[in-house]
Design an enzyme around this catalytic site. Sequence first.
Site, short mmCIF file in Angstrom:
data_model
loop_
_atom_site.label_atom_id
_atom_site.label_comp_id
_atom_site.label_asym_id
_atom_site.label_seq_id
_atom_site.Cartn_x
_atom_site.Cartn_y
_atom_site.Cartn_z
CE1 TYR A 96 -32.21 -85.67 15.47
CE2 TYR A 96 -30.13 -85.06 14.45
CZ TYR A 96 -31.36 -84.70 14.96
OH TYR A 96 -31.75 -83.38 14.96
CG ASN A 151 -26.46 -81.58 14.34
OD1 ASN A 151 -26.19 -80.92 15.36
ND2 ASN A 151 -26.87 -81.02 13.23
CG HIS A 153 -30.10 -75.59 9.84
ND1 HIS A 153 -29.84 -75.97 11.15
CD2 HIS A 153 -30.74 -76.66 9.29
CE1 HIS A 153 -30.32 -77.18 11.37
NE2 HIS A 153 -30.87 -77.64 10.25
CD GLU A 160 -27.25 -82.47 10.18
OE1 GLU A 160 -27.90 -82.65 9.15
OE2 GLU A 160 -27.59 -82.91 11.29
NE ARG A 164 -27.18 -75.47 15.82
CZ ARG A 164 -27.44 -76.45 14.95
NH1 ARG A 164 -28.17 -77.49 15.31
NH2 ARG A 164 -26.97 -76.40 13.73
CD GLU A 195 -29.82 -80.50 14.33
OE1 GLU A 195 -30.26 -81.57 13.86
OE2 GLU A 195 -29.60 -79.50 13.63
#
Length: 506
Positions: free
Chosen positions: A333, A331, A144, A189, A99, A400
């Site tokens: 985290y 994504n 992005h 995002e 990606r 991600e």
Amino acid sequence: MKALVVFFCLSLAMRYSTCVPKQRRTFPEDFIFGVSTASYQIEGAWNLDGKGENIWDYLTHNHVEAIADLSNGDIAADSYHNYLRDVEMLRELGVNAYRFSLSWSRILPTGFANYINKAAIDYYNNLINELLKYNIKPVVTLYHWDLPQKLQELGGFGNPLIADWFEDYARVAFQYFGDRVKFWITINEPKEICLDGYGSTAKAPMLNESGIGEYICAKNLIIAHAKAYHAYSNDFKATQGGVCGITFSVSSAQPLTSSEEDAIALEIHNQGEWAIYSDPIYSKEGGFPKEFSERIALKSLQQGYPRSRLPAYTEEEKDFVRGTSDFFGVNHYSGSLVSAVTSNNFVVPSFNDDVGVSYYTPEEWPRSVSSWLTQMPNSLNITLTRLRDRYDNPEIYITENGWSTYQGLNDDTRVNYMRAAWESALDALDAGINLKGYMAWSLMDNFEWREGYSERFGLYEVDFEDPARTRTPRKSAFVYKQLISTREVDHDYDPDYQSIMTINDS
Ligand SMILES: C[C@H]1O[C@@H](Oc2ccc([N+](=O)[O-])cc2)[C@H](O)[C@@H](O)[C@H]1O
């Protein structure tokens, strides 16, 4: 004889657990394993071969103090010149997807589609062709965070015309690369773009239009996404046969207590953090989530605004946006515990005041070097379960997931984090969640936005002192390679991992 062995094992099982065969859980054969990067964070070549200026070029050159180590992405990992080595690293890892994002201002230096920069088309063609030579699927993000500066000066995502400008750019990408790229992500995002860039100063363009800018952005951005999606499905999908979707950052949140107040706080947090962007696309009703909308409308009136600070979707816009994604990109985290008890010390108006909850991360959760990133137990599965329940089990790709360390090759904390994430992903698969792929952030160290090069997310370390930007695999690269080749989470690794990072193309 067999019965005897079973009896022997069972009778000793309590004392010698190794005697009981471990339950072997594997990722499905067709699972996508990849790594992610983004143009501004790795490419460098900020002004070479006709590239136009973007908002990060502008910020880092005109407000040097905005970046923790006073650095910029002028050269970054220099992937503009090192893409062959990047593909070699992908082959060392054994991933089947890469990606990366396209730089809008490299392709369209004015921001508009009046002029297409041939050098940019050549660069991305070379990268895509090199990937395909080794059966690595290009997963391409159109945007992005590196908006052409000229478009920012016209308001950027604050201007509703961004939807047309983005559609024009998307069409150029589909036209030039869509014969080989079959997996498109329109925008990375929305929350970080809108909240960090328009509602605060956390990211470029640092507008700080708190409580207003992030909501105008939220609507314009999602309409821009929908325009690009419709362009693809109306004019390219039939001949090119790919998929098109969008990626959200979704953290993992649980209520601090079992009280009803904390359950409500959690729902409001979810609506504000990600559902204001994803509900318009994935919910049956369309438009912004109800409770969060009502909350902002009420607060706006109390604050003297004659109308809500959150612009509403018309019925026509709801229909235009609903269903515009072929998958759900996540994504993921970090995580936290959410509670309704707040200090009420927020700026007014602001997103934080509108959400009105507080966050807590227990001391025992491992901490990365990024202030926002802690390792919450089972966090990936919690997040995926929430998305499954809210949106009727959509096809999900983790686009991600990663962990930051300081410079250095020994990254045991990343290894621990990633192994826990993979176990959590296997839990989600066991529970029937429609998870199709996992892409680690990041292939290599890169420019981490306002933190510069002080936080490292790479499976490969990049030597930013070295003009050649040499890349060296960390322990985590080897552990990921092991996962990909066996499709199982192995909790041992070879101490001589550096010598095993060789290419074994199938
Ligand atoms: C490290 C990567 O972070 C991604 O952005 C974020 C930022 C903040 C959160 N959060 O949960 O607070 C999640 C994701 C970004 O997409 C990527 O470019 C990297 O910087």
